[in-house]
Design a protein around this motif. Sequence first.
Motif, short mmCIF file in Angstrom:
data_model
loop_
_atom_site.label_atom_id
_atom_site.label_comp_id
_atom_site.label_asym_id
_atom_site.label_seq_id
_atom_site.Cartn_x
_atom_site.Cartn_y
_atom_site.Cartn_z
N LEU A 285 2.95 0.40 3.44
CA LEU A 285 2.79 -0.89 4.12
C LEU A 285 3.27 -1.98 3.19
O LEU A 285 2.79 -2.09 2.06
CB LEU A 285 1.32 -1.11 4.48
CG LEU A 285 0.65 0.00 5.31
CD1 LEU A 285 -0.84 -0.30 5.49
CD2 LEU A 285 1.32 0.15 6.67
N TYR B 34 0.88 -1.17 0.00
CA TYR B 34 0.00 0.00 0.00
C TYR B 34 0.91 1.21 0.00
O TYR B 34 1.74 1.37 0.91
CB TYR B 34 -0.90 -0.02 1.24
CG TYR B 34 -1.63 1.29 1.47
CD1 TYR B 34 -2.81 1.56 0.79
CD2 TYR B 34 -1.12 2.24 2.34
CE1 TYR B 34 -3.47 2.77 0.99
CE2 TYR B 34 -1.78 3.43 2.55
CZ TYR B 34 -2.95 3.70 1.87
OH TYR B 34 -3.60 4.89 2.07
N ASN C 217 -10.01 -0.71 0.96
CA ASN C 217 -10.83 -0.30 2.11
C ASN C 217 -11.70 -1.43 2.64
O ASN C 217 -12.84 -1.20 3.07
CB ASN C 217 -11.70 0.91 1.75
CG ASN C 217 -10.88 2.14 1.42
OD1 ASN C 217 -9.92 2.45 2.13
ND2 ASN C 217 -11.26 2.84 0.36
N THR D 125 -10.61 -3.35 5.15
CA THR D 125 -10.24 -3.48 6.56
C THR D 125 -9.87 -2.12 7.11
O THR D 125 -9.37 -1.25 6.37
CB THR D 125 -9.04 -4.44 6.72
OG1 THR D 125 -8.69 -4.51 8.11
CG2 THR D 125 -7.83 -3.97 5.94
N ASP D 126 -10.14 -1.92 8.39
CA ASP D 126 -9.71 -0.69 9.05
C ASP D 126 -8.57 -0.96 10.02
O ASP D 126 -8.25 -0.13 10.87
CB ASP D 126 -10.88 -0.03 9.79
CG ASP D 126 -11.46 -0.91 10.89
OD1 ASP D 126 -11.03 -2.09 11.03
OD2 ASP D 126 -12.36 -0.45 11.62
N VAL E 85 -3.41 -8.85 2.43
CA VAL E 85 -3.66 -7.76 3.39
C VAL E 85 -3.46 -6.40 2.73
O VAL E 85 -4.21 -5.45 2.97
CB VAL E 85 -2.76 -7.91 4.63
CG1 VAL E 85 -3.01 -6.77 5.61
CG2 VAL E 85 -3.01 -9.25 5.31
N GLU F 67 -6.53 -5.72 0.86
CA GLU F 67 -7.62 -5.34 1.76
C GLU F 67 -7.49 -3.89 2.20
O GLU F 67 -8.49 -3.16 2.28
CB GLU F 67 -7.64 -6.27 2.97
CG GLU F 67 -8.04 -7.70 2.64
CD GLU F 67 -7.82 -8.66 3.78
OE1 GLU F 67 -8.43 -9.73 3.77
OE2 GLU F 67 -7.03 -8.34 4.70
N VAL F 68 -6.27 -3.46 2.49
CA VAL F 68 -6.05 -2.08 2.90
C VAL F 68 -6.36 -1.12 1.77
O VAL F 68 -7.11 -0.14 1.93
CB VAL F 68 -4.61 -1.88 3.40
CG1 VAL F 68 -4.33 -0.40 3.68
CG2 VAL F 68 -4.35 -2.72 4.65
N PHE G 141 -5.44 -0.89 9.72
CA PHE G 141 -4.32 0.03 9.67
C PHE G 141 -4.77 1.49 9.68
O PHE G 141 -3.99 2.38 9.31
CB PHE G 141 -3.45 -0.26 8.45
CG PHE G 141 -2.63 -1.51 8.59
CD1 PHE G 141 -1.37 -1.49 9.16
CD2 PHE G 141 -3.13 -2.74 8.16
CE1 PHE G 141 -0.62 -2.65 9.30
CE2 PHE G 141 -2.40 -3.91 8.30
CZ PHE G 141 -1.13 -3.85 8.88
N SER G 142 -6.00 1.74 10.10
CA SER G 142 -6.46 3.13 10.20
C SER G 142 -5.53 3.89 11.14
O SER G 142 -5.08 3.37 12.17
CB SER G 142 -7.89 3.18 10.72
OG SER G 142 -7.97 2.64 12.03
N LEU H 186 -2.30 5.11 7.54
CA LEU H 186 -2.42 5.09 6.08
C LEU H 186 -1.61 6.18 5.39
O LEU H 186 -1.64 6.29 4.16
CB LEU H 186 -3.90 5.18 5.67
CG LEU H 186 -4.75 3.99 6.11
CD1 LEU H 186 -6.18 4.15 5.63
CD2 LEU H 186 -4.17 2.66 5.62
#
Length: 519
Positions: A129, A87, A116, A118-119, A109, A112-113, A121-122, A125
């Motif tokens: 990553l 990411y 959006n 999954t949250d 993963v 997914e990030v 890694f909120s 961002l």
Amino acid sequence: MLFYILFAFLTAFADGVAVKTDHGNPIRWHDCSKSVPFGTGSPSFNESTVDLTNLPSTLHCGTIDVPMDYSKPFDANNMITLGLAMYRPGCPKGAIFYNPGGTDPGVVVAWEVALNLTDMFSGLLDYELLMIDVRGTFSSNPLNVSLETLGSIFGPYPTTKIEFDAMKNASATAIQSWIDNSSPPGIIEHVGTREVVQDYESIRQALGYEKINFLGASHGSFRAAQYAASFPDRVGNFVLDAVVPHGENFYDRAQDTIRALNRAILRVDAFCQNTPSCPFQNDGRGGVLTAFRKVLSLADKGRLLIPSCVNSTKCSAEVSPLDVRTGIQGSLLGVPDFPAIIDGLNKSLTGDGSFFASGPPNIQSVWAMPLLCNDFDYDRSFDAFSKSLQEGLKNDQTAIGLSLIWQIQIMCSAWPFPVPSEKRIQLPQKMLLVTADFEASAPTEWTDFVRETAPNSGLVVRHGDGHVSFQFADQPSTNITKAFLRTGTLPSLRNDTQVTVYVPGVKRVGVEDPYLVPT
């Protein structure tokens, strides 16, 4: 039930384009629409529903060639390819490497990030990553085995030397199948943490980071600690979550897992006592344990069946005592669903054992075998196994009578390859260790063991259940983890209902009472 700063990258992400660096092998960046993760088992990512014509610009997919055996020169005969994804936001403040542990898929993963989904890694961002599928899994030279060879090593534990030798022979058969069915030849003995940390170093070099921040979860913490010991000058802000230790003997590890399961099932009982609708509440404390033992008795008498399998040729209707013990153990590992466990036990008391039904293993579920066999050096004798088993069963308050450590001892009993000597790792760097009181997969005692040789690290104890605290986005422990990853500043002393924080040098108090912590 299962591992930044100062980055420099070139924005050449067309299919097959390599980003050249001065640091070893290059990363080849690919068109992500042609590198979609599949078969990962992710509950939030469905490859068939992703719009491949409109992928976000933050998602980047790549591969890198690395030595199969780092002790030998890199060439076409000593090479495997790793899959990775990142990411990558505009103007990032740094980068974080993330290893989710075990053989858990990593590349998905990043998807997914970016999508959006999954949250998790909120709040992070504005960082790059980096996720990989560790070697031997998914997009990174996946291993293969004949699944039929594995059945005999997942049976009841041996209690005699003859039974132990029979399981050791079964282990040898399974290992030979891994050897015969995986490629390139020789890969099986090069999928351990020793190689994985070298892979991360190869990627760091290819990306041009001076140091990396690292979030290692579960067995990912084992890898993160090894990386820190192997490449101390490259360590940024490291978090070890649900810690798996280096250097603790298998006897002590196994006893720790028994203590953890004892606590975990008491947490189910505590939930029952706090829930008026629980069918065992009137039985008082211990009602869930009593119900579990009754279910075991039904299975022992052949009176526990899976209704959907009666008269079926595709599955067995009878639930064995081992099925019951394995099923309840599995439900307590990971993130336990207390209502589902209680409902499953209650229905089982009527003879319906559907809660304990399980399908046949797939290749993804057994990749852990060669990876773990490469990591752990232990006494492989029957005497050592028997001593640990007897002591553990004596202290088992649940009647589950199972340990992941005992299973590893059986699986790897015939491992024919050299394994790095198990030594305690000294971690002088400032790190953050994170655990949970009622963690069943990675007992909280393991974190205490690692803390003894990490004198400058902080400790976060989440008062709750479930494996890997970082995945619980609403918990204070997760906010503390994210703050450390961003700043490298250890948290201050804290003690409240949800979390206790220890600074270096402050002794931890004992594990909380399972009945007193809110469920």
